[in-house]
Scaffold this motif. Structure first.
Motif: not given
Length: 157
Positions: A68, A72, A101-102
């Motif tokens: 993450r 990000k 998570e992406i």
């Protein structure tokens, strides 16, 4: 002068609890830190077991927050994230979990924004060289080659 402090197992355990509580760590980082502290193998095993049992050390959680964060904040693509996690000896299962998570749409939006921003910085008249520079930049950041070439051809014609 380089002198090593001597730590008891309890002292080292407390120190590593703080180290892991500050930010998620992988097993490899924790073991390296304990070796730097001069701990012997049996002490390292004992401390690592304690950290896992007390949930200070959780490789799946580490992999997820790593993926993450690098996506990000650093705008890394999946290839770079996977390679960095492999370098840290993260299991294939945890790497696959971390990639979930992406977010799909956000992934493509990020690639688009990154490519456009970089393209605006490239001062090259030759179209092939422009494409090459943009592609190299995106590939270095770990974006998948088929996405990179698709995006490069979309933005530079």
């Amino acid at each position: 002068m380089n002198h090593k402090e001597n730590y008891t197992v309890d002292e080292a355990t407390r120190k590593l609890e703080g180290y892991c509580a500050y930010q998620d760590r992988c097993h490899k980082e924790v073991v390296r830190k304990l070796k730097e502290m001069g701990m012997i193998s049996i002490a390292i095993d004992t401390i690592v077991s304690h950290l896992i049992n007390e949930n200070y050390l959780n490789e799946e959680r580490f992999a997820k927050s790593f993926a993450r964060g690098k996506f990000k904040i650093k705008k890394w693509g999946k290839n770079r994230i996977v390679n960095e996690l492999k370098f840290r000896d993260i299991s294939r299962y945890n790497i696959q979990t971390a990639l979930k998570e992406i977010d799909g749409p956000e992934y493509f939006t990020t690639l688009d924004n990154l490519a456009k921003k970089r393209l605006a910085q490239i001062n090259e008249r030759n179209i092939q060289k422009r494409k090459r520079k943009l592609a190299d930049y995106l590939l270095y950041r770990g974006w998948e080659s088929h996405l990179v070439y698709e995006k490069t051809n979309e933005l530079i014609s």
